[in-house]
Design a protein around this motif. Sequence first.
Motif, PDB file in Angstrom:
ATOM      1  N   PHE A  46      -3.184 -25.330  56.123  1.00 45.53           N
ATOM      2  CA  PHE A  46      -2.418 -26.361  55.427  1.00 45.53           C
ATOM      3  C   PHE A  46      -1.942 -27.447  56.381  1.00 45.53           C
ATOM      4  O   PHE A  46      -1.821 -28.605  56.002  1.00 45.53           O
ATOM      5  CB  PHE A  46      -1.238 -25.748  54.678  1.00 45.53           C
ATOM      6  N   ILE A  49      -4.802 -29.816  56.776  1.00 50.18           N
ATOM      7  CA  ILE A  49      -4.930 -30.660  55.580  1.00 50.18           C
ATOM      8  C   ILE A  49      -3.902 -31.784  55.606  1.00 50.18           C
ATOM      9  O   ILE A  49      -4.216 -32.941  55.309  1.00 50.18           O
ATOM     10  CB  ILE A  49      -4.784 -29.815  54.301  1.00 50.18           C
ATOM     11  N   GLN A  50      -2.663 -31.474  55.979  1.00 50.89           N
ATOM     12  CA  GLN A  50      -1.629 -32.496  56.017  1.00 50.89           C
ATOM     13  C   GLN A  50      -1.821 -33.479  57.169  1.00 50.89           C
ATOM     14  O   GLN A  50      -1.383 -34.618  57.100  1.00 50.89           O
ATOM     15  CB  GLN A  50      -0.249 -31.849  56.113  1.00 50.89           C
ATOM     16  N   LEU A  55      -8.482 -35.294  54.051  1.00 51.24           N
ATOM     17  CA  LEU A  55      -8.532 -33.950  53.478  1.00 51.24           C
ATOM     18  C   LEU A  55      -7.467 -33.748  52.405  1.00 51.24           C
ATOM     19  O   LEU A  55      -7.642 -32.952  51.492  1.00 51.24           O
ATOM     20  CB  LEU A  55      -8.350 -32.901  54.578  1.00 51.24           C
ATOM     21  N   ALA A  56      -6.349 -34.448  52.527  1.00 48.05           N
ATOM     22  CA  ALA A  56      -5.260 -34.308  51.559  1.00 48.05           C
ATOM     23  C   ALA A  56      -5.408 -35.252  50.375  1.00 48.05           C
ATOM     24  O   ALA A  56      -4.536 -35.314  49.523  1.00 48.05           O
ATOM     25  CB  ALA A  56      -3.920 -34.556  52.251  1.00 48.05           C
ATOM     26  N   ASN A  57      -6.497 -36.034  50.349  1.00 47.47           N
ATOM     27  CA  ASN A  57      -6.770 -36.998  49.281  1.00 47.47           C
ATOM     28  C   ASN A  57      -5.722 -38.113  49.262  1.00 47.47           C
ATOM     29  O   ASN A  57      -5.393 -38.649  48.217  1.00 47.47           O
ATOM     30  CB  ASN A  57      -6.841 -36.297  47.924  1.00 47.47           C
ATOM     31  N   ARG A  67     -12.670 -34.632  50.630  1.00 42.60           N
ATOM     32  CA  ARG A  67     -11.821 -34.013  49.598  1.00 42.60           C
ATOM     33  C   ARG A  67     -12.271 -32.585  49.299  1.00 42.60           C
ATOM     34  O   ARG A  67     -11.450 -31.702  49.086  1.00 42.60           O
ATOM     35  CB  ARG A  67     -11.863 -34.856  48.340  1.00 42.60           C
ATOM     36  N   GLY A  70     -11.064 -30.378  52.046  1.00 42.16           N
ATOM     37  CA  GLY A  70      -9.630 -30.147  51.856  1.00 42.16           C
ATOM     38  C   GLY A  70      -9.348 -29.088  50.809  1.00 42.16           C
ATOM     39  O   GLY A  70      -8.477 -28.241  50.981  1.00 42.16           O
ATOM     40  N   LEU A  73     -10.301 -25.681  52.318  1.00 43.98           N
ATOM     41  CA  LEU A  73      -9.279 -25.223  53.261  1.00 43.98           C
ATOM     42  C   LEU A  73      -8.019 -24.755  52.542  1.00 43.98           C
ATOM     43  O   LEU A  73      -7.390 -23.774  52.952  1.00 43.98           O
ATOM     44  CB  LEU A  73      -8.929 -26.336  54.244  1.00 43.98           C
ATOM     45  N   ALA A  74      -7.628 -25.445  51.486  1.00 47.13           N
ATOM     46  CA  ALA A  74      -6.436 -25.044  50.739  1.00 47.13           C
ATOM     47  C   ALA A  74      -6.634 -23.677  50.092  1.00 47.13           C
ATOM     48  O   ALA A  74      -5.742 -22.833  50.107  1.00 47.13           O
ATOM     49  CB  ALA A  74      -6.098 -26.087  49.684  1.00 47.13           C
TER      50      ALA A  74
END
Length: 96
Positions: A46, A49-50, A55-57, A67, A70, A73-74
């Motif tokens: 996470f 992603i942040q 990746l976080a859109n 995307r 991301g 990974l989430a």
Amino acid sequence: MRAFALGLIALLVFLPAILILFAPGKALGIRIRWSLAAFFTPILAFGLIQFMPALANNAPQAMQFGRLIGLILAGSGLILPWLFFAAFLNRSRRTS
């Protein structure tokens, strides 16, 4: 609803780490290393992603592939602790 979501995330992340930590028949040092790896895997996923807006859109020009990575990974952030738990339990067993 927020309490339910936090409880579910805690269950998915903390439970495998606690089960690894208190597993009988293995050395304490090995159990601590595996438990920490299972606990920090979702935090790293996470965090990655942040850290990357694509990746976080959050990036307006983000590619579809970014995307998708991301989202993967989430999802894997909540599944990887259980995979670490399964690998820890079956690590010393040998099939003959």
